[in-house]
Design an enzyme around this catalytic site. Structure first.
Site, PDB file in Angstrom:
ATOM      1  N   GLY A  51       0.852  -1.195   0.000  1.00  0.00           N
ATOM      2  CA  GLY A  51       0.000   0.000   0.000  1.00  0.00           C
ATOM      3  C   GLY A  51       0.879   1.232   0.000  1.00  0.00           C
ATOM      4  CB  SER A  53      -0.783   4.327   3.676  1.00  0.00           C
ATOM      5  OG  SER A  53      -1.375   3.044   3.756  1.00  0.00           O
ATOM      6  CE1 TYR A  54      -0.588  -0.959   4.503  1.00  0.00           C
ATOM      7  CE2 TYR A  54       0.375  -2.698   3.182  1.00  0.00           C
ATOM      8  CZ  TYR A  54      -0.708  -2.173   3.867  1.00  0.00           C
ATOM      9  OH  TYR A  54      -1.882  -2.882   3.922  1.00  0.00           O
ATOM     10  N   GLY A  55       4.582   2.700   5.469  1.00  0.00           N
ATOM     11  CA  GLY A  55       5.827   3.424   5.646  1.00  0.00           C
ATOM     12  C   GLY A  55       5.534   4.911   5.643  1.00  0.00           C
ATOM     13  CE  LYS A  87      -3.932  -2.653   1.319  1.00  0.00           C
ATOM     14  NZ  LYS A  87      -2.778  -3.565   1.053  1.00  0.00           N
TER      15      LYS A  87
END
Length: 323
Positions: A51, A53-55, A87
């Site tokens: 995604g 937004s991961y990090g 995502k």
């Protein structure tokens, strides 16, 4: 245009590949994470879910960047079957269809390729006016040939039906729908009847958090020790109330000469889902791979269903899950 995605029985989730808060990620882990990637692909686990937004902060987009690098450097078997999925988050500052296209282009740049693009969650519960423009942008990515398939995440059947119709009118198929699903979290599928709707519409369900953040692994007991942070808080609340379910998992695992994790993941597969358990180490990846190549029988599935349904506690539901 029909989707050309090739999806395996099980994938690998990469939330932990860049997330410090919940999973304690450190850049020193990168070499082992690459070994995890290689081991998965070699053994036919070719779907990787990430995604944008991961990090966060200095690690912004870290999971996508790592995944892109690993995929580019991989030279072993099944390289042609790798499916990279991301995502896109409907952040408050993403308001136009163009902003969603830009987000997809940014992800594709970090990943080097983008096979499946998914809306990370619906804004229907708090800003319904925002969602349709972003969905148009998601479909634009498909129309422009930037992705092979489009998917959704955390959507329920009512919302799904509306979006399916909208996308159908544009000739854009919805390939996948990802929801939180495990023995401790069956709500979207059983209570809302999501599986029947997806089967009718030809949409493949993907199960994230199939081990309920680690609660179903057998690694933790109600007496501790617990993992740090938010997970520890959750585990203290839930573990004492799910002992019958853990005992049932343990008994079946023992009979099968498998681990509790492998039984819990296999149960998801038996339900027609593609589970995407995460792995931060080669050992965890090997553990997950042990869920493949065999199948629980109908009696075992029913036994797990019944014990899970009678459980005194379930997993906290994702606040963005719609009906």
């Amino acid at each position: 245009m029909a989707t050309t995605l090739s999806l395996p029985l099980m994938g690998c989730g990469t939330w932990a590949w860049g997330n410090r808060l919940l999973w304690g990620y450190e850049p020193s882990m990168d070499t082992e994470l690459q070994a995890v990637f290689n081991l998965c692909v070699e053994n036919g686990v070719t779907l990787f879910d990430t995604g944008d937004s991961y990090g966060t902060g200095k690690l912004n987009g870290r999971s996508e960047t790592l995944l892109g690098r690993f995929a580019q450097e991989y030279q072993g078997p099944n390289a042609d079957k790798i499916c990279i999925a991301t995502k896109l988050a409907p952040y408050p500052w993403r308001l136009t269809r163009r902003s969603m296209v830009s987000a997809g282009e940014g992800s594709a740049q970090r990943l080097g390729r983008l096979d499946l693009v998914q809306m990370h969650w619906s804004t229907a519960n708090y800003a319904p006016w925002q969602e349709w423009s972003l969905l148009d942008g998601l479909a634009d990515l498909y129309d422009r040939g930037l992705v092979k398939g489009v998917g959704l995440s955390n959507y329920g059947p009512k919302r799904l039906e509306r979006i399916y119709q909208k996308f159908s009118d544009r000739g854009v198929p919805i390939a996948t729908l990802q929801v939180q699903y495990s023995l401790l979290s069956t709500y979207p599928v059983t209570t809302l009847g999501l599986k029947e709707v997806c089967d009718r519409l030809g949409i493949q369900l993907i199960a994230y958090s199939p081990l309920a953040l680690g609660l179903l692994t057998g690694k933790y007991s109600e007496n501790g020790p617990f993992p740090p942070g938010i997970r520890g808080f959750l585990f203290r609340s839930i573990l004492p109330k799910i002992r019958p379910l853990l005992d049932c998992l343990k008994a079946i695992a023992s009979d099968r000469n498998k681990t509790m994790s492998q039984v819990a993941i296999n149960w998801c597969i038996c339900k027609g889902m593609i589970p995407i358990p995460g792995a931060k180490s080669v050992e965890q990846a090997q553990q997950n791979l042990g869920a493949l190549g065999w199948s629980l029988d109908a009696g075992e599935v029913l036994q797990l269903d019944q014990v899970a349904a009678n459980s005194n506690k379930t997993m906290v539901q994702n606040i963005f899950q719609t009906t």
